[in-house]
Design an enzyme around this catalytic site. Sequence first.
Site, PDB file in Angstrom:
ATOM      1  N   CYS A  93       0.799  -1.225   0.000  1.00  0.00           N
ATOM      2  CA  CYS A  93       0.000   0.000   0.000  1.00  0.00           C
ATOM      3  C   CYS A  93       0.838   1.285   0.000  1.00  0.00           C
ATOM      4  O   CYS A  93       1.329   1.685  -1.040  1.00  0.00           O
ATOM      5  CB  CYS A  93      -0.992  -0.053   1.159  1.00  0.00           C
ATOM      6  SG  CYS A  93      -2.367   1.067   0.917  1.00  0.00           S
ATOM      7  N   ARG A 126     -12.565   6.515  -0.422  1.00  0.00           N
ATOM      8  CA  ARG A 126     -11.530   5.504  -0.159  1.00  0.00           C
ATOM      9  C   ARG A 126     -11.997   4.160  -0.692  1.00  0.00           C
ATOM     10  O   ARG A 126     -13.186   3.849  -0.681  1.00  0.00           O
ATOM     11  CB  ARG A 126     -11.260   5.393   1.342  1.00  0.00           C
ATOM     12  CG  ARG A 126     -10.677   6.632   1.958  1.00  0.00           C
ATOM     13  CD  ARG A 126     -10.149   6.342   3.364  1.00  0.00           C
ATOM     14  NE  ARG A 126      -8.949   5.523   3.319  1.00  0.00           N
ATOM     15  CZ  ARG A 126      -7.727   6.001   3.051  1.00  0.00           C
ATOM     16  NH1 ARG A 126      -7.557   7.277   2.807  1.00  0.00           N
ATOM     17  NH2 ARG A 126      -6.684   5.202   3.024  1.00  0.00           N
ATOM     18  N   HIS A 189      -3.428  -5.631   2.387  1.00  0.00           N
ATOM     19  CA  HIS A 189      -3.024  -5.871   3.772  1.00  0.00           C
ATOM     20  C   HIS A 189      -3.607  -7.227   4.156  1.00  0.00           C
ATOM     21  O   HIS A 189      -4.163  -7.935   3.323  1.00  0.00           O
ATOM     22  CB  HIS A 189      -3.641  -4.813   4.685  1.00  0.00           C
ATOM     23  CG  HIS A 189      -3.248  -3.415   4.367  1.00  0.00           C
ATOM     24  ND1 HIS A 189      -2.111  -2.833   4.872  1.00  0.00           N
ATOM     25  CD2 HIS A 189      -3.853  -2.456   3.624  1.00  0.00           C
ATOM     26  CE1 HIS A 189      -2.041  -1.580   4.450  1.00  0.00           C
ATOM     27  NE2 HIS A 189      -3.075  -1.314   3.683  1.00  0.00           N
TER      28      HIS A 189
HETATM   29  N1  GLN Z   1      -2.071   6.843   2.351  1.00  0.00           N
HETATM   30  C1  GLN Z   1      -2.275   5.955   1.291  1.00  0.00           C
HETATM   31  C2  GLN Z   1      -3.672   5.964   0.690  1.00  0.00           C
HETATM   32  O1  GLN Z   1      -4.642   6.163   1.392  1.00  0.00           O
HETATM   33  C3  GLN Z   1      -1.854   4.567   1.772  1.00  0.00           C
HETATM   34  C4  GLN Z   1      -2.783   3.952   2.778  1.00  0.00           C
HETATM   35  C5  GLN Z   1      -2.345   2.581   3.240  1.00  0.00           C
HETATM   36  O2  GLN Z   1      -1.169   2.274   3.346  1.00  0.00           O
HETATM   37  N2  GLN Z   1      -3.318   1.760   3.581  1.00  0.00           N
HETATM   38  O3  GLN Z   1      -3.813   5.781  -0.499  1.00  0.00           O
END
Ligand code: GLN
Length: 258
Positions: A93, A126, A189
Amino acid sequence: MKLSIGHLYPELFNLYGDRGNVQCLLKRLQWRGIDAGVTVLPAGEKIDFNGLDIICWGGGSDRGQEMAAGYLRETREDFRGYVEDGGVVLAVCAAFQLLGNYYRTEKRTIEGLGILDIRTEWKPGRLVGNAVLDSPLFSAPVVGFENHAGRTEIGDYTPLGKVLFGYGNTGKGDNEGLVYRNLIATYLHGPLLPKNPEVCDWLLERALRRKYGKEIVLEPLPDVQERRVNRNIVERFTTCQAGDGEKAGNRDVRGGRR
Ligand code: GLN
């Protein structure tokens, strides 16, 4: 000789227990009687890439990414050399994004290491939920959990897999992650490796091959529980009909494809 697993900036990057990837790498070596150790690479300290066989780098917040980008800038060429030489990397990520040219958010552009010629743009909404991939590298589907606002264009790189369920690199649900030399970058993840033992062994075999200069095929492990977990997730999500995501435990923040 010990296989050395470098855990990069654990204090800044440990979303959803990404630290579990390090434990999984270590454990699967120990179960096979292979000597290995973990080297913690704290933010701001000099990294000796020559002493590392695997680099594990997890997900984190935009703030952590910005700090890390600053710290890592001076190691960029050494890091690139390590990757080009076949050094093994698992980047999850935020780490996936930072290996690229930049991560552009509403407020700022975080300059990445430019080791991968990819770009990430922040977009509202998101991308959160479970994901299932079909990867040509592995017999079982790759499963994990994504939560990112960044959308990554990987150009001509080989994706880690095709999205069977979830959002993937750009949110369009086409492809996910990428594979370059002995590096796997992904939005997943989980932690990723305990749920996908084949991915773990792929990284380990490549690290052992590079270190000892010969083909090494790892002895199979029973993986009864690991396979059961993987299969449960695959069955739970790939049998969903459109609109069933919430029922299956996913929150649809985009109001789109599920
Ligand atoms: N900050 C990044 C995003 O939101 C990575 C987030 C993460 O590592 N889960 O795209």
